[in-house]
Write an enzyme that holds these catalytic residues in place. Structure first.
Site, PDB file in Angstrom:
ATOM      1  CE  LYS A 163      42.293  40.189  32.247  1.00 62.88           C
ATOM      2  NZ  LYS A 163      42.133  41.602  32.512  1.00 62.88           N
ATOM      3  CG  ASP A 198      46.722  48.024  32.007  1.00 62.52           C
ATOM      4  OD1 ASP A 198      46.983  46.906  31.522  1.00 62.52           O
ATOM      5  OD2 ASP A 198      45.965  48.188  32.981  1.00 62.52           O
ATOM      6  CG  PHE A 210      39.848  47.173  35.338  1.00 63.07           C
ATOM      7  CD1 PHE A 210      39.192  47.378  36.545  1.00 63.07           C
ATOM      8  CD2 PHE A 210      40.584  46.012  35.178  1.00 63.07           C
ATOM      9  CE1 PHE A 210      39.260  46.434  37.570  1.00 63.07           C
ATOM     10  CE2 PHE A 210      40.662  45.068  36.192  1.00 63.07           C
ATOM     11  CZ  PHE A 210      39.999  45.281  37.391  1.00 63.07           C
TER      12      PHE A 210
END
Ligand SMILES: *Cc1c(COP(=O)(O)O)cnc(C)c1O
Length: 405
Positions: free
Chosen positions: A254, A225, A140
């Site tokens: 995040k 990532d 993702f």
């Protein structure tokens, strides 16, 4: 404590685009790892806003930094730089492999920048044929059209017209498949060092080594990532630090803002120079408010005490979940690293992760899922021991309810 009772969950369906299905609970206040809803019902937060609230809710260091910067300077646009951005970029480069930083507002945007940079670097140095991006099943990387196309679930990128081209998806942790697919036309390999949304799946050390050596052999870049794994989540500042592999580009978001939107793409000077003036940009990237919060986050997270605390808390979670499993036999495995933990349901409960999440809400616990088979916990990195204990007791009651049907 109570909220504005004129605002209700029913209104969501009237005024919001229906791409989410939020629960009936509307939280109005958070403090540390506890949250209260409109009715005053209390929750323990094992979700951390999906690995975002790395210091819990309303941590004094973060609210202090936001208030202080809020009274000084809010925004400038990129025609001028600002002190919080310079400080944050310096913190990030001095504590990682990177020499250059690009700021954005979300994980998807940082990944979008990483992919565009990789393509431009390859075009400048090797020519137009070198455009293949290799990515992995279940990965993702965000929801912009480029990042969702690189992500490993076609269902998320289908139905929006022609997709960005020259993207190859391979099984994760499969060295032979990577060897077969990579060539001199590969421009980058993108991966999460520990897949989050895909189900808390760690990259094998041998696989990571193969990624690095095959990329080097074919002049391809390695993009990590670390939007979910970064900023202390795994017990290291970034997850790559506990592997033998250093990426060429790393993305963070995040937890970097602890709940304030900010993201960063990190890379080397040699690669960064291909994003020349005007090639890419963002109105809010490097915003002083966001960067001031980012500095406060790193000040608290990037020290040995906090990082060692993550590993201690991981142990508490593992022991607590193992005890629950000894009693109720619901998990086949507890996996993950640091405070990115996945409890994998056994065959008896296959596909029922959401039932455990819903039962947890009923018991006053916020948790997450990662796919249909994994209950995921990503709490604050500084969650107090008493909250872990109490939260696990609530989770046990939820498990008992699901098991009892
Ligand atoms: C959450 C996430 C993203 C997307 O971040 P947004 O801020 O939602 O754009 C990208 N990559 C990984 C690994 C993530 O966990």
């Amino acid at each position: 404590m109570s909220g504005n009772k004129n605002l209700t969950r029913a209104q969501f369906d009237e005024v919001m685009v229906p791409n989410y299905a939020p629960s009936a609970v509307i939280p109005v206040k958070g403090e540390g790892s506890r949250v209260w809803d409109q009715e005053g019902k209390e929750f323990i937060d094992f979700a951390g806003g999906i690995a975002v609230n790395c210091l819990g809710h309303c941590h004094p260091a973060l609210t202090g930094a936001l208030q202080e910067q809020g009274n000084k300077l809010w925004h400038l646009a990129n025609v001028m730089t600002n002190e919080p951005a310079l400080e944050l970029a310096t913190r990030l480069t001095s504590s990682t492999f990177a020499e250059k930083v690009y700021f954005a507002n979300s994980g998807a945007e940082a990944n979008e920048a990483a992919l565009k940079l990789a393509r431009r670097y390859a075009l400048d140095k090797f020519g137009a044929e070198k455009d293949q991006i290799i990515a992995f099943d279940k990965a993702f990387h965000g929801r912009t059209f480029f990042t969702v196309s690189v992500g490993g679930q076609a269902a998320y990128s289908d139905g929006f017209g022609p997709k960005p081209q020259s993207i190859t998806h391979l099984p994760f942790n499969d060295v032979a498949a990577l060897e077969a697919a990579i060539s001199d036309n590969t421009c980058a390999i993108m991966l999460e060092p520990l897949q989050g949304e895909g189900g808390i799946i760690d990259a094998d050390p041998e696989f990571l080594k193969a990624v690095r050596s095959l990329a080097d052999k074919h002049n391809a870049l390695v993009i990590f990532d670390e939007v979910q794994t970064g900023v202390g989540r795994t017990g290291e500042l970034f997850a790559y630090m506990s592997t033998d592999v250093v990426p060429d580009i790393l993305t963070s978001a995040k937890a970097l803002g602890g709940g304030f939107p900010i993201a960063a793409m990190l890379t080397t000077t040699e690669i960064a120079k291909h994003l020349k003036i005007g090639t890419h940009g963002s109105t809010y990237g490097g915003n002083p408010l966001a960067c001031a919060v980012g500095n406060a986050v790193l000040e608290v997270v990037n020290n040995e005490q906090t990082l060692a605390g993550v590993k201690q808390r991981e142990q508490m979670f593992r022991e607590g979940l193992t005890k629950i499993n000894d009693k109720y036999d619901v998990f086949s495995e507890v996996r993950g690293k640091g405070l990115l933990i996945g409890a994998v349901l056994n065959s008896k409960f296959e596909g029922r992760a959401r039932d455990f999440l819903v039962a947890s809400v009923g018991e006053g616990l916020m948790s997450l899922i990662a796919g249909a088979n994994v209950v995921r916990f990503t709490p604050s990195l500084v969650i107090p021991e008493a909250d872990i204990k109490e939260g696990l007791e609530r989770f046990e009651r939820a498990v008992a309810k699901v098991v009892a049907g």
